[in-house]
Structure formats: C-alpha cells, structure tokens
Design a protein around this motif. Structure first.
Motif, PDB file in Angstrom:
ATOM      1  N   ALA B  33      43.631  36.148  46.338  1.00  0.00           N
ATOM      2  CA  ALA B  33      42.126  35.877  47.171  1.00  0.00           C
ATOM      3  C   ALA B  33      41.670  36.740  47.583  1.00  0.00           C
ATOM      4  N   LEU B  34      42.149  37.740  48.384  1.00  0.00           N
ATOM      5  CA  LEU B  34      41.754  39.142  49.302  1.00  0.00           C
ATOM      6  C   LEU B  34      41.560  40.283  48.153  1.00  0.00           C
ATOM      7  N   VAL B  35      41.596  40.093  47.024  1.00  0.00           N
ATOM      8  CA  VAL B  35      41.384  41.091  46.693  1.00  0.00           C
ATOM      9  C   VAL B  35      40.482  40.731  45.304  1.00  0.00           C
ATOM     10  N   LEU B  36      40.022  39.289  45.405  1.00  0.00           N
ATOM     11  CA  LEU B  36      39.105  38.769  44.201  1.00  0.00           C
ATOM     12  C   LEU B  36      37.693  39.247  45.067  1.00  0.00           C
ATOM     13  N   ARG B  37      38.019  38.464  46.586  1.00  0.00           N
ATOM     14  CA  ARG B  37      36.337  38.155  47.566  1.00  0.00           C
ATOM     15  C   ARG B  37      35.953  39.793  47.778  1.00  0.00           C
ATOM     16  N   ARG B  38      36.674  40.891  47.468  1.00  0.00           N
ATOM     17  CA  ARG B  38      35.966  42.238  48.074  1.00  0.00           C
ATOM     18  C   ARG B  38      35.104  42.797  47.270  1.00  0.00           C
ATOM     19  N   ARG B  39      35.208  42.807  45.977  1.00  0.00           N
ATOM     20  CA  ARG B  39      34.448  43.537  45.413  1.00  0.00           C
ATOM     21  C   ARG B  39      33.444  42.188  44.374  1.00  0.00           C
ATOM     22  N   LEU B  40      32.809  41.437  44.946  1.00  0.00           N
ATOM     23  CA  LEU B  40      31.984  40.254  44.614  1.00  0.00           C
ATOM     24  C   LEU B  40      30.653  40.809  43.939  1.00  0.00           C
ATOM     25  N   ARG B  43      26.836  41.103  38.084  1.00  0.00           N
ATOM     26  CA  ARG B  43      27.118  40.887  37.420  1.00  0.00           C
ATOM     27  C   ARG B  43      28.470  41.338  37.776  1.00  0.00           C
ATOM     28  N   PRO B  44      29.275  39.523  37.348  1.00  0.00           N
ATOM     29  CA  PRO B  44      30.870  40.018  37.712  1.00  0.00           C
ATOM     30  C   PRO B  44      31.842  40.812  36.287  1.00  0.00           C
ATOM     31  N   GLY B  45      32.744  41.251  37.012  1.00  0.00           N
ATOM     32  CA  GLY B  45      33.753  41.710  36.086  1.00  0.00           C
ATOM     33  C   GLY B  45      34.315  40.831  34.998  1.00  0.00           C
ATOM     34  N   LYS B  46      35.804  41.423  35.002  1.00  0.00           N
ATOM     35  CA  LYS B  46      36.662  40.523  34.128  1.00  0.00           C
ATOM     36  C   LYS B  46      37.092  39.437  35.472  1.00  0.00           C
ATOM     37  N   ALA B  47      37.644  40.719  36.167  1.00  0.00           N
ATOM     38  CA  ALA B  47      38.674  38.891  37.038  1.00  0.00           C
ATOM     39  C   ALA B  47      37.909  38.325  37.860  1.00  0.00           C
ATOM     40  N   GLN B  48      36.306  38.754  38.062  1.00  0.00           N
ATOM     41  CA  GLN B  48      35.839  37.315  38.928  1.00  0.00           C
ATOM     42  C   GLN B  48      35.312  36.377  38.154  1.00  0.00           C
ATOM     43  N   ASN B  49      35.165  36.791  36.761  1.00  0.00           N
ATOM     44  CA  ASN B  49      34.990  35.727  35.345  1.00  0.00           C
ATOM     45  C   ASN B  49      35.535  34.811  35.874  1.00  0.00           C
ATOM     46  N   ILE B  50      36.754  35.607  35.273  1.00  0.00           N
ATOM     47  CA  ILE B  50      38.042  33.888  35.401  1.00  0.00           C
ATOM     48  C   ILE B  50      38.176  33.077  37.191  1.00  0.00           C
ATOM     49  N   ALA B  51      37.697  34.727  38.102  1.00  0.00           N
ATOM     50  CA  ALA B  51      38.031  33.298  38.930  1.00  0.00           C
ATOM     51  C   ALA B  51      36.641  32.886  39.385  1.00  0.00           C
ATOM     52  N   LEU B  53      35.123  31.062  37.071  1.00  0.00           N
ATOM     53  CA  LEU B  53      35.037  30.136  35.901  1.00  0.00           C
ATOM     54  C   LEU B  53      36.323  28.953  36.509  1.00  0.00           C
ATOM     55  N   LEU B  54      37.452  29.596  37.433  1.00  0.00           N
ATOM     56  CA  LEU B  54      38.291  28.070  37.834  1.00  0.00           C
ATOM     57  C   LEU B  54      37.285  27.805  38.552  1.00  0.00           C
ATOM     58  N   VAL B  55      37.169  28.161  39.627  1.00  0.00           N
ATOM     59  CA  VAL B  55      35.722  27.673  40.809  1.00  0.00           C
ATOM     60  C   VAL B  55      35.122  26.478  40.076  1.00  0.00           C
ATOM     61  N   ASP B  56      34.295  27.351  39.102  1.00  0.00           N
ATOM     62  CA  ASP B  56      33.162  26.433  38.740  1.00  0.00           C
ATOM     63  C   ASP B  56      34.052  25.159  37.726  1.00  0.00           C
ATOM     64  N   GLY B  57      34.347  25.425  37.285  1.00  0.00           N
ATOM     65  CA  GLY B  57      35.840  23.839  35.889  1.00  0.00           C
ATOM     66  C   GLY B  57      36.011  23.022  37.179  1.00  0.00           C
ATOM     67  N   PHE B  58      36.601  22.952  38.335  1.00  0.00           N
ATOM     68  CA  PHE B  58      37.340  22.734  39.092  1.00  0.00           C
ATOM     69  C   PHE B  58      36.173  22.067  39.960  1.00  0.00           C
ATOM     70  N   THR B  59      35.378  22.571  40.485  1.00  0.00           N
ATOM     71  CA  THR B  59      33.931  21.900  40.929  1.00  0.00           C
ATOM     72  C   THR B  59      33.404  20.951  39.833  1.00  0.00           C
ATOM     73  N   GLY B  60      33.436  21.378  38.595  1.00  0.00           N
ATOM     74  CA  GLY B  60      33.445  20.148  37.656  1.00  0.00           C
ATOM     75  C   GLY B  60      33.954  19.302  37.487  1.00  0.00           C
ATOM     76  N   ILE B  61      35.646  19.841  37.336  1.00  0.00           N
ATOM     77  CA  ILE B  61      36.221  18.280  37.838  1.00  0.00           C
ATOM     78  C   ILE B  61      36.737  17.460  39.174  1.00  0.00           C
ATOM     79  N   VAL B  62      36.575  17.637  40.010  1.00  0.00           N
ATOM     80  CA  VAL B  62      36.068  17.111  41.167  1.00  0.00           C
ATOM     81  C   VAL B  62      34.763  15.755  41.011  1.00  0.00           C
TER      82      VAL B  62
END
Lengths: 85, 213
Positions: B33-40, B43-51, B53-62
């Motif tokens: 979480a700390l590593v992904l938060r540091r470089r927001l 125009r997202p890179g690979k790691a930020q894209n995955i993160a 995707l996860l947040v968006d997907g989970f928001t949709g599911i909830v």
C-alpha cells in the motif's frame, strides 16, 4: 467386553471414512447449480457476470455440509494419531 | 495433519505459526500500500493500473451487492478480502496458510457476526430484535440458533477448504515429486484461495446488508 486401543482407533478411522460419504450431497448440489447456471447463461448471455457470481455463491453455500464432514473426518484422524502416540 | 507450531511464547501466550504468518501477510500488504501510494500519477503506470482496477472493481461489487448507500463498507470489505486472499495464497511460497487454523477463521467470522448485529441494531433500533420473533414468536429459538450457526458455517467453510487443500497438496507432493504438484497447486492454492476469500467477503456483505434493511 474389552476395549483395546486398536479397536477404538480402527472404528474411529472407519468413522472418518463413513463421514466422507457426505461428499456425495454437495457434489450433486453443485452440479445441479452449475447446470442451471449454464442454462441461464445460454438463455441470457448478457447477464453472464451476475449469473456467474450468483452460481458460485450458491455452490459455496451448498458446499458447507461437505466441509462439515471433512472437518469431522480430519478430527477423527487427529484423534487416532493422538491415540497411537 | 499437525496443528500450527508454537514459534515463541509471549507473556505465557503461545505465538503460533498462524500468527507469525499473518504478521508477514500484514507487512506485505502495508508495504504494498505504501509503495503504491507514493507514486500516484495522472497517467497511471502498470502497478497503479492494477491498483485502480482493484479499487474500481471492488467499489462496483460493493455497490451491486450492498447498494449505493452502503458504499462506506467498501474499505473494510476490500481489506478483509485482501487479507484473506494473501493468507490463502501464501501457501504457494512454502508458508503454512494461516487460514488453515480454525482460530484465525473463527476470528474473521466473529468480526462479521458482530458487525451484522451491530449494524442491524444501529439501522433499525430495537425493531431489529423484534425480527427474531417473526413470523411467530415460537420460532425465536430456531432463529437464534440460525444466527449463531452463521459464524460457525462461515469459519468452517474457509477453514475446511484451506485445510483440505493443504492436506491434499501434502499427499500429492508425497506421491509425485515432479510437475504434478505444480499443476495441482494452481487449483488447490490459487483458485480455491481466491474463490474462498471472495465468497467469505461476498457472504459478509450480503449478511450485513440483509441485517440493515
């Protein structure tokens, strides 16, 4: 009547085997849910994602009885291994 | 099947492998979480894209399971999902999975159990307790037993699946040493781990939103 350790252990192992017969039930239930899921997807392919999630949830709930029997079987196996120690 | 080994004792409490492995999972998640938060970036890179995707997907599911008004549960549910997911798939790296210990899964299930009733009482007041006496009050003991069976079945499902998976994996690795355990590991560790963590979170969401309305 004499109860020795090996008779008790043997019957406990037999019980573990018999407990796993319960695996038949969840298998039938999950297969039925999967079949109905395929039917529903073929009727309405655009609702695929929702149907998939619903099917998996139902299957997970149907699985519970099988998992109970698995836990009982593992408890019996643990009982036997504790008995022989 | 042996229980978790005791690593060390702290003030008379045995600290088992499950606890230590959960600490490892927590450390991995916090560092991630700390590593992904540091470089927001915009125009997202690979790691930020995955993160994302996860947040968006989970928001949709909830949103789809609990409704728009319960979107505040999203961080808790996502945390629960990620914690159980990483606990399940840590078995691939040779650790003992913390979720194949009944104490750990019962802990997670009790968190869900208490949040069901807390949010039920908070949303409906004493009317929530009246729900136990419906349709007729004779049925109340059965309803209460049904409520108490929920954490048992939730914890047993996760525990049984993960313990069964690790028992079968140990048997397969003992029988064949080459190639076969790797293929079996994809199903028993990865697939069943992802599925079970998803199902645990989904059921928690469904139970809580049922209690709320």
């Amino acid at each position: 009547m004499e109860h020795n350790i090996f008779t008790v252990g043997a019957f406990a192992l037999l019980g573990a085997g018999i407990a796993m017969i319960a695996g038949i039930g969840p298998a039938i239930g999950q297969g039925y849910a999967a079949g109905k899921g395929v039917e529903a997807v073929s009727r309405q392919p655009e609702a695929r994602n929702d149907l998939w999630v619903t099917m998996l949830m139902g299957q997970a709930v149907a699985e519970t009885t099988g998992i109970y029997s698995l836990v009982i079987a593992i408890m019996l196996l643990n009982f036997v291994s504790g008995l022989l120690k | 099947m042996q229980g978790p080994k005791t690593v060390f004792t702290l003030f008379g409490f045995p600290i088992t492998e499950s606890v230590v492995n959960t600490w490892i999972v927590m450390a991995v998640l916090i560092i991630l979480a700390l590593v992904l938060r540091r470089r927001l970036e915009l125009r997202p890179g690979k790691a930020q894209n995955i993160a994302e995707l996860l947040v968006d997907g989970f928001t949709g599911i909830v949103k789809s399971t609990m409704g728009e008004k319960n979107i505040g549960f999203m961080p808790y549910m996502a945390t629960l999902f990620l914690l159980i997911l990483f606990s399940n798939i840590i078995g691939i790296f040779g650790f003992r999975t913390p979720t194949s210990d009944i104490n750990v899964t019962l802990g997670y299930a009790l968190m869900t159990f208490f949040s069901i009733h807390f949010f039920g009482v908070k949303a409906k007041g004493l009317g929530y307790l009246k729900g136990f006496f419906e349709p007729i009050f004779v049925i109340a003991p059965i309803n209460i037993i049904g409520e108490l069976a929920r954490p048992v079945s939730l914890s047993m499902r996760l525990f049984g699946n993960m313990l069964g998976g690790s028992v079968i994996m140990a048997l397969i690795s003992g029988a064949v040493a080459l190639f076969v355990p790797a293929v079996a590991s994809i199903y028993f560790d990865l697939f069943s781990g992802i599925l079970q963590s998803f199902i645990f979170t989904m059921l928690s969401m469904v139970f809580i939103s049922l209690a709320k309305d």
